[in-house]
Every structure is written in C-alpha cells, then in structure tokens.
Design an enzyme around this catalytic site. Structure first.
Site, mmCIF file in Angstrom:
data_model
loop_
_atom_site.group_PDB
_atom_site.id
_atom_site.type_symbol
_atom_site.label_atom_id
_atom_site.label_comp_id
_atom_site.label_asym_id
_atom_site.label_seq_id
_atom_site.Cartn_x
_atom_site.Cartn_y
_atom_site.Cartn_z
ATOM 1 N N SER A 85 9.659 -26.600 28.969
ATOM 2 C CA SER A 85 10.037 -27.056 27.896
ATOM 3 C C SER A 85 9.918 -27.018 26.845
ATOM 4 O O SER A 85 10.562 -27.415 25.786
ATOM 5 C CB SER A 85 8.606 -28.477 27.708
ATOM 6 O OG SER A 85 9.055 -29.683 27.668
ATOM 7 N N GLU B 255 -0.807 -31.939 18.448
ATOM 8 C CA GLU B 255 -0.462 -33.369 17.691
ATOM 9 C C GLU B 255 -1.280 -35.159 18.404
ATOM 10 O O GLU B 255 -1.374 -34.543 19.295
ATOM 11 C CB GLU B 255 0.643 -33.687 18.476
ATOM 12 C CG GLU B 255 1.064 -34.974 18.078
ATOM 13 C CD GLU B 255 2.646 -35.598 18.870
ATOM 14 O OE1 GLU B 255 3.622 -35.824 18.415
ATOM 15 O OE2 GLU B 255 3.158 -35.888 19.899
#
Length: 209
Positions: free
Chosen positions: A55, A145
């Site tokens: 990814s 995050e």
C-alpha cells in the site's frame, strides 16, 4: 528486492508499530485517569492499523515518488494510524487537548472536519502527531495519524466508504446527495444526544447537592 533491502523495509515498518504501541498506551492511560477523576471515559474504543508495504509503495507511485525508505518517511504521513471513537462531539476536542498537552508528542497537523465537514458530509478530526521511538542505537521521530470521531460519525463514514468502493469511486450524484443528507441527520443526532447527556449531567449534579 535484495535480502538486505527487505530487512531495511521490515525494520522501517517495525518502528511504526512501536510508535503505534506508544500512542495506544498513552491514550489508554489518559482515558483511564480521566475515568478515575471524572467518572467518565471519553474514549469508547480504538482501532489501530499499519499500512502494508504494498500500500505504501502504491501511494509513492501515485505521488510520482521513488520507492525508497527516505521518500516513504518524508511523504507518507499515514503509515501508522489510530482511530478513536467517542460518544459525543465534545469528547473529540477533550481528547485533542489531552494529546496536545503531552510533552513528548508534537502535533504536526490538524484537520478539523467536525467544524468544517468535507463536501460529502464527512466529519472527523485528523491529527498527524510525531512521537519519539527509542531503539537500541538511536531515537526515531515517527509520524502517526490519529482520527477522532463520534460513534454516529464512524457509522456514517464506514458505510460511505463501502458505497464509495462499490461504485469504483464514482458515486452517482443522486446517491451523493442522499449520503450528504444522511450526514446532516447524523450531525443532528449527535447534537441531540449531546444535549440529552448535558441534561442528565444537570440532574446528577442537582441530586448530589
């Protein structure tokens, strides 16, 4: 990739796992202490995830960047992620404040999609924080995050995500409008539940007098 390159990539992702572990521990401590002091826990539950190497590499390609550890660290900010689910919108800002007060956590970026929802109706707060990870031979500052949203916001976002991919990212306009309308209903529900909770709190305080 050669064996030594694979080992470097594996170690790179391990540092993000350590950063995620550190953030999760911090949040659990804050939540438990808040519960002890205020008899209330602002965090209902948390989900953590680390992007796969595939990814990350795909994202680097989409950005037109080199498939290197240097570019991954410099340009991909959501390799490690925590999603915090809370009951009320006021909890969101309480959690942001608690995170911001941590001496060893630096808030690099904050996007407030609660006060300023996305055009499709999406609501959440996104933080990018930098946290130190102490390894055997050095300290690494790692980005994580953090997404913070209410249960109702998470419900809407999860369904919108599924619909988004069912239509191969091309949602018909009339469905987009319905999603935006449902986001407005979710916002209204959040506000009603917050008002109800505040009313309950007033009754509790009066009963204690």
């Amino acid at each position: 990739m050669k064996t030594d390159q694979l080992k470097q990539w594996a170690h790179f992702f391990l540092t993000y796992k350590f950063a995620l572990d550190a953030v999760e521990t911090k949040l659990n401590i804050l939540n438990e202490e808040f519960q002890f002091i205020h008899d209330y826990n602002p965090i209902e539950h948390m989900k953590t995830r680390i992007k796969t190497p595939e990814s990350v590499m795909q994202k680097l390609r989409r950005k037109g960047l080199d498939i290197t550890l240097e570019d991954a660290k410099a340009h991909i900010r959501d390799i490690a992620g925590v999603r915090i689910i809370c009951s009320f919108s006021t909890d969101i800002y309480q959690i942001v404040e608690m995170i911001s007060k941590q001496n060893d956590v630096r808030v690099v970026e904050m996007k407030d999609y609660v006060r300023h929802p996305k055009p499709n109706g999406y609501q959440s707060i996104h933080l990018i924080v930098e946290i130190p990870v102490f390894l055997t031979d050095r300290k690494e500052n790692v980005l994580v995050e953090i997404q913070i949203r209410t249960i109702a916001m998470d419900f809407w976002a999860s369904l919108e995500h599924k619909i988004y991919y069912k239509f191969n990212e091309q949602i018909p306009p009339h469905i987009q409008q319905q999603l935006k309308g449902s986001a407005a209903m979710i916002d209204s529900l959040d506000k009603q539940m917050l008002a109800l909770n505040e009313e309950v709190q007033k009754h509790r305080e009066q009963a204690l007098k």
